[in-house]
Design an enzyme around this catalytic site. Structure first.
Site, PDB file in Angstrom:
ATOM      1  N   ASP A 297     -38.426 -15.219  23.895  1.00 22.60           N
ATOM      2  CA  ASP A 297     -37.156 -15.839  23.503  1.00 22.60           C
ATOM      3  C   ASP A 297     -36.945 -15.671  22.006  1.00 22.60           C
ATOM      4  O   ASP A 297     -37.887 -15.447  21.255  1.00 22.60           O
ATOM      5  CB  ASP A 297     -37.196 -17.342  23.809  1.00 22.60           C
ATOM      6  CG  ASP A 297     -37.168 -17.619  25.296  1.00 22.60           C
ATOM      7  OD1 ASP A 297     -36.760 -16.732  26.057  1.00 22.60           O
ATOM      8  OD2 ASP A 297     -37.557 -18.736  25.682  1.00 22.60           O
TER       9      ASP A 297
ATOM     10  N   LYS B 128     -31.930 -16.332  23.684  1.00 18.74           N
ATOM     11  CA  LYS B 128     -31.592 -17.665  24.152  1.00 18.74           C
ATOM     12  C   LYS B 128     -31.553 -18.629  22.975  1.00 18.74           C
ATOM     13  O   LYS B 128     -32.571 -19.064  22.466  1.00 18.74           O
ATOM     14  CB  LYS B 128     -32.574 -18.191  25.195  1.00 18.74           C
ATOM     15  CG  LYS B 128     -32.002 -19.394  25.953  1.00 18.74           C
ATOM     16  CD  LYS B 128     -32.962 -19.861  26.999  1.00 18.74           C
ATOM     17  CE  LYS B 128     -32.951 -18.903  28.184  1.00 18.74           C
ATOM     18  NZ  LYS B 128     -33.788 -19.373  29.289  1.00 18.74           N
TER      19      LYS B 128
ATOM     20  N   MET C 162     -31.602 -29.910  21.647  1.00 21.44           N
ATOM     21  CA  MET C 162     -30.317 -29.198  21.774  1.00 21.44           C
ATOM     22  C   MET C 162     -29.125 -30.133  21.579  1.00 21.44           C
ATOM     23  O   MET C 162     -28.091 -29.961  22.232  1.00 21.44           O
ATOM     24  CB  MET C 162     -30.218 -28.510  23.150  1.00 21.44           C
ATOM     25  CG  MET C 162     -31.223 -27.397  23.339  1.00 21.44           C
ATOM     26  SD  MET C 162     -31.268 -26.763  25.018  1.00 21.44           S
ATOM     27  CE  MET C 162     -32.251 -27.988  25.851  1.00 21.44           C
TER      28      MET C 162
END
Ligand SMILES: C[S@@+](CC[C@H](N)C(=O)[O-])C[C@H]1O[C@@H](n2cnc3c(N)ncnc32)[C@H](O)[C@@H]1O
Length: 278
Positions: A54, A76, A189
């Protein structure tokens, strides 16, 4: 050798000398500091031939991959997926079916907001052998390096990890559960929704002066910590231009950062806003 994710995987033939299907290791790369890799992860990386990684996996960890290994960045970062998850799953299956021994390297822990479970389900469904190697999730790395214990007697007797990023059409976080007293909430996030998150936590019962912090790039030379309260943190984080990857941490334990924050990376500024905690 970094490979473009747009390149079609080698399919339809086995890796040189391979007589059996290959195998996939879903490996947690930890939060950034390469010294936080597990011994097993470091051993697998040192002998890797194919690594799918990633964007979040830092240069320090990637430096442990042998130069001759094939590297495939599947990206990502928040909502900008370089390769859709279904295609990552399919690529893993195709590579292993072709006899490759694949290290699938994921930031933090593969099973904490990493969609490692989806990859494991795809591998299991295709009959591909796999192992999962846990990594230190970013909340744990942040806790240790920012000096914010996740639990602490008298301050927090439980900890909850949640995501601030909601799928289109899906319900948001369970605000009532996140707003419990005597608890530490770590939100992954969530930086883009920081003002809304702070508002919701207050609306669901946490006092506006509840200590809260954002920690950017925890455990790396670029770690930055901004402390405030549910009322002040959105403005402080925006003024300091805090950028992803970052975690939001909410609870009384944030008060401990000024005295326990031992990690002082040269590249970072000390941004603790002690007065706003009082
Ligand atoms: C897709 S999730 C992956 C989480 C990962 N599996 C883990 O266990 O940490 C990505 C989010 O993790 C958080 N994150 C990952 N590494 C971080 C770091 N070094 N510092 C702060 N937050 C981090 C951020 O909230 C970022 O948006």
């Amino acid at each position: 050798m970094e490979q473009d994710v747009g390149l079609a995987p080698r399919t339809g033939h086995r890796a040189a000398g391979a007589s059996a299907p290959g195998k996939v290791w879903l490996v947690g790369a930890g939060p950034g500091d390469p010294d936080l890799l597990t011994v097993k992860a470091a051993r697998l990386l040192a002998s890797a031939k194919v690594v799918l990684h990633d964007l979040l996996v830092g240069d320090g960890v990637m430096a442990l991959v042998p130069p001759a290994a094939r590297r495939i960045c599947v990206g990502k970062r928040d909502r900008r997926h370089t390769l859709p998850q279904e295609e990552i799953n399919a690529l893993l299956v195709q590579l292993a079916a072709a006899g490759e021994q694949v290290v699938r390297l994921k930031g933090g822990d593969p099973y904490v907001f990493g969609r490692g479970g989806e990859e494991a389900v795809a591998l299991a469904a295709a009959g591909i052998p796999f192992e999962v190697v846990p990594g230190i999730t970013s909340a744990q790395g942040m806790s240790a390096y920012a000096g914010i214990p996740l639990t602490h007697r008298g301050h927090a007797s439980s900890v909850v990890f949640a995501t601030g990023h909601c799928r289109e059409g899906a319900e948001g976080p369970d605000w009532e559960m996140l707003a419990r007293p005597q608890q530490t909430a770590v939100i992954y996030m969530g930086l883009g929704a920081l003002p809304a998150i702070c508002r919701q936590l207050v609306a669901h019962g946490l006092p506006p002066d509840t200590p809260a912090a954002v920690v950017q790039q925890a455990t790396t030379p670029h770690q930055r910590v901004v402390c405030g309260t549910l009322l002040t943190l959105p403005v402080l984080a925006s003024a300091r231009e805090i950028a992803p990857p970052a975690l939001i941490v909410v609870g009384e334990v944030v008060r401990m950062h000024p005295s326990l924050g031992w990690f002082a990376p040269v590249a970072a500024q000390s941004l603790a806003e002690e007065p706003s905690l009082r």
